[in-house]
Design an enzyme around this catalytic site. Structure first.
Site, short mmCIF file in Angstrom:
data_model
loop_
_atom_site.label_atom_id
_atom_site.label_comp_id
_atom_site.label_asym_id
_atom_site.label_seq_id
_atom_site.Cartn_x
_atom_site.Cartn_y
_atom_site.Cartn_z
CE LYS A 22 39.23 29.21 31.33
NZ LYS A 22 39.01 30.51 31.98
CG ASN A 23 42.71 31.92 31.93
OD1 ASN A 23 41.53 31.80 31.60
ND2 ASN A 23 43.16 31.63 33.15
NE ARG A 92 35.69 37.26 38.09
CZ ARG A 92 35.66 38.47 38.62
NH1 ARG A 92 34.59 38.88 39.25
NH2 ARG A 92 36.71 39.27 38.55
CB CYS A 116 32.36 34.03 40.88
SG CYS A 116 34.09 33.89 41.23
NE ARG A 121 37.81 35.68 40.13
CZ ARG A 121 37.92 34.78 39.17
NH1 ARG A 121 37.12 33.74 39.16
NH2 ARG A 121 38.79 34.93 38.21
N PRO A 122 36.51 41.45 43.08
CG PRO A 122 37.55 42.98 44.51
CD PRO A 122 37.32 41.52 44.30
CB VAL A 123 36.40 44.72 38.22
CG1 VAL A 123 36.30 43.29 37.76
CG2 VAL A 123 35.02 45.34 38.37
CG ASP A 124 39.18 47.20 43.59
OD1 ASP A 124 39.10 45.99 43.27
OD2 ASP A 124 40.03 47.62 44.39
CG ASP A 310 43.58 29.17 37.44
OD1 ASP A 310 42.83 29.49 38.37
OD2 ASP A 310 43.64 29.81 36.36
CB ILE A 332 44.98 33.88 44.38
CG1 ILE A 332 46.47 33.61 44.16
CG2 ILE A 332 44.42 34.83 43.31
CD1 ILE A 332 47.34 34.82 43.97
NE ARG A 402 33.19 29.04 32.76
CZ ARG A 402 33.64 29.75 33.78
NH1 ARG A 402 33.25 29.47 34.99
NH2 ARG A 402 34.45 30.76 33.60
C1 UD1 Z 1 42.79 35.37 36.20
C2 UD1 Z 1 42.48 34.07 35.51
C3 UD1 Z 1 42.06 33.02 36.55
C4 UD1 Z 1 43.12 32.91 37.65
C5 UD1 Z 1 43.45 34.28 38.23
C6 UD1 Z 1 44.60 34.23 39.20
C7 UD1 Z 1 41.70 34.79 33.34
C8 UD1 Z 1 40.55 34.94 32.39
N1 UD1 Z 1 41.40 34.30 34.57
O1 UD1 Z 1 41.57 35.82 36.83
O2 UD1 Z 1 41.91 31.77 35.87
O3 UD1 Z 1 42.61 32.07 38.68
O4 UD1 Z 1 43.80 35.19 37.18
O5 UD1 Z 1 45.74 33.73 38.60
O6 UD1 Z 1 42.82 35.07 33.01
N2 UD1 Z 1 41.44 41.71 42.65
C9 UD1 Z 1 41.00 42.85 43.29
N3 UD1 Z 1 40.59 43.91 42.52
C10 UD1 Z 1 40.63 43.86 41.16
C11 UD1 Z 1 41.08 42.70 40.52
C12 UD1 Z 1 41.48 41.63 41.30
O7 UD1 Z 1 40.97 42.92 44.51
O8 UD1 Z 1 40.24 44.86 40.53
C13 UD1 Z 1 41.88 40.54 43.47
C14 UD1 Z 1 41.01 39.32 43.25
O9 UD1 Z 1 39.85 39.34 44.06
C15 UD1 Z 1 41.96 38.21 43.60
C16 UD1 Z 1 43.31 38.76 43.12
O10 UD1 Z 1 43.15 40.15 43.00
O11 UD1 Z 1 42.01 38.02 44.99
C17 UD1 Z 1 43.81 38.20 41.80
O12 UD1 Z 1 42.76 38.24 40.86
P1 UD1 Z 1 43.02 38.46 39.30
O13 UD1 Z 1 44.44 38.22 38.96
O14 UD1 Z 1 42.42 39.76 38.90
O15 UD1 Z 1 42.13 37.29 38.70
P2 UD1 Z 1 41.43 37.34 37.32
O16 UD1 Z 1 42.23 38.20 36.41
O17 UD1 Z 1 39.98 37.59 37.48
#
Ligand code: UD1
Length: 422
Positions: A22-23, A92, A116, A121-124, A310, A332, A402
Site C-alpha cells: 500500500k505505502n 493523509r 489523526c 502528524r504535521p506536513v510542515d 507500523d 515516531i 484500508r
Molecule cells: C508513512 C507511512 C506510515 C508510517 C510512517 C512512519 C505512508 C503512506 N505512510 O507515514 O504508514 O507509519 O510513514 O513510518 O507511507 N513529521 C513532521 N512534519 C512533517 C512530516 C512528518 O513533524 O512534515 C513527523 C510526524 O508527525 C511523525 C514523523 O515525522 O512523528 C514521521 O512521519 P512520516 O514519516 O512523515 O509519516 P508519514 O509519511 O505520514
C-alpha cells in the site's frame, strides 16, 4: 458498521500470497501526475486507500483503467489541481499529490490533513521543502496553496539542498517527485530510507528521472524537463508480511509467505527469532514455524532500517501472551498505543507511561468485543482474537480494509475461523 468475528485458538498453517505494498502504491500512483503519458502499474493491492487515491486522481482529470491488480493511469488531461478536504481527511497520503502538481503545473491546492488517531502528524517539512525549491506557499481556509512565481522566473521549481530535521517518509517522497521535474539538482539530506521510497525512485527512473542515493539518507535528484510513461511492478508489502508472520507466531503455527521479500524484513525477522520462532527465507518465500509460548521481545520503533512503527501494535499482541515482560518504546507517533485499552479487555496486562509500554505476558487471552481505532491497531486486535479463547468480535474494521487485501480470505485459507458480520 462491519465487524469480524474470530474463534481463537487455531494455529495458522499453510501458504499465503503477499500483496503489493500500500505505502509504495500510493506515492507511485501520484507519480502519474508528473507525465501526460501512461503509467502502467502491476501488483496494485485491492484496498480502500488505493480506491480513494484513484478517485482523487480521477477528480483531477487522470484517466484510470483497472484490470485485476493492474492499473493504468494517464495524466494527459489533468485540469483540477486540488485535493479537497473530504479526501485528505479520509487518507493523509493524499498530500502526496502536492509535489507532483507543483512540479508539473506550477500550482496546487491541497487541504491540510489535520490530526489523526495516532497523533498530530504535521506536513510542515513538505511545505518547507517546496518553499526552498521556490514555491510560494500560503495557508488559506485550511488549504495549502502552492504556486511557483512566473514573473521573472520560469514557473518551474528550482533544485535545492533540503535537510529534514525529522525523517519523513511521505515528505521525502513528495519532494523527490517535485525535484524530478525541477530545474537543477536537489539534494535531500536525512531522507527516509524506507524500501517504499526506493520503489518510488525505481518507478521515477523508469519514467526518465535522474535519481541516485535512494535507500541511503542522502538522495540526489537532477531535474529533467519531461518525464514519460513506464511499466512498474509494486513491491511486496513488508507490513502485511510481518503481520502474517506475527499472527503465525502468536498462534504457534507454521506458515509460508509467497511473493515476499525477506531482505526488507530484517528487524522484523530478528525480533520474531528472539520471540522463539524459527524463520527461514528462500527466494521470494519466507517460512516461519513456532511452538510453545513466545519469549518477550523489547523493541523501540524508529525510521527504517530500525523497527517499523507500523509493526509495533502487532508485536504487542505477541508480547501480551509471552512468557515474561517486555518494554516497547514508540518514538515516531505520540498516540500510537490506542490498542492497549482494547488488549486489556481481552485480559492483557499492559501499563503505559508516556511513549513506553510495559507488557507483562499472560498465559492466555479471553475473547471479547473490541474496537479498532486505526489500521495497525486493527491488525493487532485480529492477532489477539486469533489467540484468545472463545470468540472475539473486532468492531470498526473499515480501518483494516484500508490496508490489508482480502484479510479474512487469507486468514481462512491459513485455517483461521473468521467471518465478517455485516
Ligand atoms: C508513512 C507511512 C506510515 C508510517 C510512517 C512512519 C505512508 C503512506 N505512510 O507515514 O504508514 O507509519 O510513514 O513510518 O507511507 N513529521 C513532521 N512534519 C512533517 C512530516 C512528518 O513533524 O512534515 C513527523 C510526524 O508527525 C511523525 C514523523 O515525522 O512523528 C514521521 O512521519 P512520516 O514519516 O512523515 O509519516 P508519514 O509519511 O505520514
Amino acid at each position: 458498521m462491519q465487524k469480524l468475528a474470530i474463534q481463537g485458538g487455531i494455529p495458522l498453517r499453510g501458504e499465503v500470497h503477499i500483496s503489493g505494498a500500500k505505502n509504495a502504491a500510493l506515492p507511485i500512483m501520484c507519480a502519474s501526475l508528473l507525465t501526460a503519458d501512461t503509467l502502467q502499474l502491476s501488483n496494485v493491492p485491492d484496498l480502500h486507500d488505493i480506491a480513494t487515491m484513484r478517485k482523487l486522481l480521477e477528480q483531477m482529470g487522470v484517466k484510470a483503467v483497472a484490470q485485476g491488480n493492474e492499473l493504468a493511469l494517464q495524466g494527459g488531461q489533468v485540469h483540477k489541481l486540488e485535493a479537497p478536504y473530504d479526501m485528505v481527511k479520509t487518507m493523509r497520503a493524499s498530500v502526496l499529490v502536492l509535489g507532483p502538481l507543483v512540479a508539473r503545473f506550477g500550482e496546487a491546492r491541497v487541504s491540510l490533513p489535520g490530526g489523526c488517531a495516532i497523533g498530530s502528524r504535521p506536513v510542515d517539512l513538505h511545505i518547507k521543502g517546496l518553499q526552498a525549491m521556490g514555491a510560494e506557499i500560503h495557508i488559506e481556509h485550511g488549504y495549502i496553496h502552492a504556486q511557483v512565481p512566473k514573473i521573472g522566473g520560469s514557473g518551474r521549481l528550482k533544485g535545492a539542498r533540503i535537510f529534514f530535521d525529522i525523517v519523513s517518509v511521505t515528505g521525502t517522497e513528495n519532494l523527490m517527485m517535485a525535484a524530478a521535474l525541477a530545474d537543477g539538482v536537489t539534494v535531500l539530506e536525512n531522507a527516509a530510507r524506507e524500501p517504499e521510497v526506493v520503489d518510488l525512485a525505481n518507478c521515477l527512473r523508469a519514467m526518465g528521472a535522474q535519481i541516485s542515493g535512494d535507500g541511503s539518507d542522502t538522495i540526489t535528484i537532477t531535474g529533467v524537463e519531461k518525464l514519460h510513461g513506464a511499466l512498474h511492478r509494486i513491491m511486496p508489502d513488508r507490513i502485511e508480511s510481518g503481520t502474517f508472520l506475527v499472527a503465525a507466531a502468536a498462534t504457534g503455527g507454521s506458515i509460508t509467505l509467497r511473493d515476499a521479500r525477506a531482505d526488507i524484513l530484517d528487524t522484523i525477522l530478528e525480533k520474531l527469532g528472539e520471540a522463539g520462532a524459527c524463520v527461514r527465507a528462500e527466494g521470494d518465500h519466507v517460512h516461519l514455524e513456532m511452538s510453545g509460548r513466545p519469549r518477550p521481545v523489547n523493541l523501540r520503533t524508529a525510521p527504517y532500517p530500525a523497527f517499523p512503527t507500523d509493526m509495533q501494535a502487532q508485536f504487542m499482541a505477541l508480547n501480551a501472551i509471552a512468557d515474561g515482560s517486555s518494554m516497547m518504546v514508540e518514538t515516531i507517533f505520540e498516540n500510537r498505543f490506542m490498542h492497549v485499552q482494547e488488549l486489556r479487555r481481552l485480559g492483557a496486562q499492559i501499563d503505559v507511561e508516556g511513549n513506553t509500554a510495559l507488557v507483562r505476558g499472560v498465559s492466555h487471552l479471553d475473547g471479547a468485543t473490541v474496537m479498532a481505532t486505526d489500521l495497525r491497531a486493527s491488525a493487532c486486535l485480529v492477532i489477539a482474537g486469533l489467540v484468545a479463547q472463545g470468540e472475539t468480535v473486532v468492531d470498526r474494521i473499515y480501518h483494516l480494509d484500508r490496508g490489508y487485501e482480502h484479510i479474512e480470505a487469507k486468514l481462512s485459507q491459513l485455517g483461521a475461523s473468521i467471518r465478517r458480520l455485516k
